[in-house]
Every structure is written in C-alpha cells, then in structure tokens.
Design an enzyme around this catalytic site. Structure first.
Site, short mmCIF file in Angstrom:
data_model
loop_
_atom_site.label_atom_id
_atom_site.label_comp_id
_atom_site.label_asym_id
_atom_site.label_seq_id
_atom_site.Cartn_x
_atom_site.Cartn_y
_atom_site.Cartn_z
N CYS A 1 -3.53 4.89 7.38
CA CYS A 1 -3.80 4.35 8.70
C CYS A 1 -2.75 4.78 9.72
O CYS A 1 -2.98 4.72 10.92
CB CYS A 1 -3.84 2.81 8.64
SG CYS A 1 -5.12 2.21 7.54
N ASN B 1 0.81 -1.22 0.00
CA ASN B 1 0.00 0.00 0.00
C ASN B 1 0.84 1.28 0.00
O ASN B 1 0.37 2.33 -0.42
CB ASN B 1 -0.94 0.01 1.21
CG ASN B 1 -0.20 -0.06 2.53
OD1 ASN B 1 0.66 -0.91 2.73
ND2 ASN B 1 -0.54 0.80 3.46
#
Length: 372
Positions: free
Chosen positions: A315, A149
């Site tokens: 995140c 990611n």
C-alpha cells in the site's frame, strides 16, 4: 517467475476459483432480490459468512462483508468513535499499524479526536506497561494489528484487549495477516480480515463484531448487510472468501508445517551478512524481512525482476519514503532502504525459495563489488 510476496497478496487457490465460477457465469442474480435466484444467492452468502466466521474462530458475534479490509478498518474506527459519545474521544494505537488504521486515525484527529501512537521496541513489540499508562477513561478504542504486515511480528493482542476492557474501551484487531496463519486470540471486540491474503479473491473483506460492539454505519444507502453496511454483495466474491476460509481452517496445520520448513530452509541459505528485522521468536514465519549493510534494495528489485518480493507494504510502495515500520523499530533511513521482505506460503516450494535467496545474495554481493 518466483513469487515471494505473500504479504501483498496470495495466489488464488484452485478450489476457490472453481467455487466462484458458477456465480460469475450463470448464477448472476442480485442476492438482495426476493426472486428464487436471489434467495439462492443470499443463502449461499450466508454459508460463506459462516465459513469466514468459523476461520476467525471467536465465539458469538456477527460478521459483515465489506469491499476490503481497508473499508472494514475505516468502518470499525470511525463507527466506534461515532458510537462512543462525547466523553470518550481518544484512540490508542501503535506506530507500526497499517496505513488503513493510521490514516483513519489522522482523519479523526482533524475532527477533534485525540490519538496516541505508541512506540514499539527494536523487536517490534509494544510494551504493555506503556500501553496500560496510555489507556484511560476517555479512551474509546485501542487498535492493534495481530501479525504485522511488514515484519511479521505478533503483538500480544489478548493482553492488549484486556487492558482496553479494564478502562471501558473497545479493542480492534487487524487480523488481515493472521487469518489462516496464526490463531486469533480471544479478547478483541472487532476483527478485520481480507480474502486475498488467504488465497481468495481481491475486492472483499469482512468485519467480525462482538455482540453489542457494532460500529455506526460508514456507508449508507440500503443497509443490505444487517442494516450496518450498504451495497449489493457479490455472491462470487463471498463464495470465494468462504471457500478460502474453509481451506485455511482445514489446512492450517499442514500450512504451518510447510511454512516452518520454508523458514528453516531460508535461514540456512542466508549468510551472516543478513540480519532479520523484528523479533525472530514472536513472528509469523512466512514473513522474512531482512537487511544487509549498504544494500540498495530498489536496485536489487530491478536486477531480479523475475523474483517477486517487496520493500515493505504494498500500500505504500512507490511513495519513496522509508518504511514507517522499520523506522519505528529503530532502523535508520539507510538501513530501512537496505531491507527487503520475502513472503512465502502454501504454494511456495523449498527449491524456489532457496534458489531465490541464492540469487538475491549474489546480486547483493555484486553491488558490493561494484561499490568497491
């Protein structure tokens, strides 16, 4: 506003919003109710389930909807260890995995599970011989992300699964950044995906499970999803995920060609002062993670507020810590803090991308002039 943060989330496709609308406004029945409206909602969810499974593209198996990919990964890891029995109390994973995997593994370590975190090379790829040496008869699960990611690197998941299976272990693939972008190879026993990374709604993910690989339940209280996952499903979210998956599958070739064109345009626009983090060849091209010597990336984001980009995983944003992925590929904290991630895809235009890179480059040069 120029949006270049596709790894964090993607714009909702118009077709997805249109498909969801009736299930938000009029068709509000509980899909687990025996009423006619409830049965209609349940049937629609089954169609969406088939659409998502079809986009994953692996034969057989079953698919359960979850509240997020984070839930799916937690369930896969913790539930597999619960099923494994006392003779298999080891997990092997990579140091560059998403926090949902790393934090789940850390929690299990507190329960007495042994976890091996494998290093990667400067290109972000795991060495298969290192992996082979780490996986043994006590290993219950090997967990590896297909498309990273943060840096877009594509791990050799098929070979990783083969190594896991040779030792009698299961293999979990985090395919959140891969679904609809690259083919998911054969081999994994468990595959976690998310809707909002493929132009679907937030708040829904899924776990694909090979037959006989189903993990023990993580959430109890009704067993609405095949007796494995409890909680009332949202027909609107399921329909949205299904439509996004259908679009991703149908437009895969067009999307790939568009992203390749954007990648080439971006590379032409970047000057020699910029370096690409991670493998250039084995990566998804819609993820451009770059660094520049001496850059203050946090200041860059502040200076260019009308360009949506990021410093790494959404995140972990706000933690103040350098990216664990960039550190894992050998970058210093200074270099990690001099890196930015540009993510683009279906709705990004070449003109937007080139304009944004030009402005990013100018802002970086302004920093250098000020520092001098």
């Amino acid at each position: 506003m120029i949006y270049l943060d596709y790894q964090a989330t993607t714009p909702v496709a118009p077709e997805v919003a249109a498909a969801m609308r009736p299930w938000i406004e009029d068709k509000f029945a509980n899909p687990h109710s025996p009423s006619r409206w409830g049965r209609e909602a349940a049937a629609t969810i089954d169609v969406a389930r088939q659409q998502v499974a079809g986009a994953i593209g692996l034969p057989g198996g079953s698919l359960a909807f979850t509240g997020s990919a984070t839930e799916a990964l937690n369930w896969a890891i913790k539930g597999t260890l619960e099923r494994a029995g006392p003779e298999r109390r080891r997990i092997v994973t990579l140091g560059t995995e998403h926090a949902a995997v790393l934090d789940s593994c850390a929690w299990l370590e507190g329960q007495g599970v042994e976890v091996t975190y494998l290093p990667v090379g400067s290109d972000g790829l795991v060495e298969l011989e290192t992996l082979r040496a780490a996986v043994d008869g006590q290993t219950a699960l090997v967990a590896a992300m297909l498309v990273n990611n943060e840096i877009g690197v594509i791990q050799p998941v098929e070979e990783i699964a083969r190594i896991a299976h040779a030792a009698g272990a299961m293999m979990l693939c985090d395919a959140v950044q891969a679904l609809g972008r690259v083919d998911i190879p054969a081999g994994p026993d468990l595959v976690a995906v998310s809707a909002h990374k493929i132009h679907g709604p937030k708040g829904i993910g899924a776990l694909w499970m090979r037959d006989c690989a189903e993990p023990a339940p993580l959430i109890h209280g009704g067993g609405q999803e095949q007796g494995l996952r409890s909680g009332t499903l949202s027909p609107a979210l399921c329909v949205g995920f299904g439509e996004a998956a259908r679009l991703a599958r149908d437009s895969a070739q067009d999307d790939a060609a568009h992203v390749a064109g954007l990648w080439n345009a971006a590379l032409k626009s970047l000057g020699p002062e910029w370096a690409i983090n991670g493998s250039v060849d084995r990566r998804y091209q819609g993820n451009l993670n770059i660094r520049r010597e001496g850059l203050d990336s946090a200041r860059l984001l502040s200076d260019l507020r009308d360009i949506c980009m990021s410093l790494g995983s959404a995140c972990a944003s706000g933690s103040g810590r350098p990216s664990h992925v960039l550190r894992a590929i050998g970058l210093s904290d200074r270099d990690a803090r001099a890196s930015i991630r540009l993510g683009f895809g279906r709705y990004t235009t070449e003109a937007e991308l080139v304009d944004a890179i030009g402005r990013i480059d100018e802002a970086a040069r302004a920093q250098e002039r000020f520092a001098a």
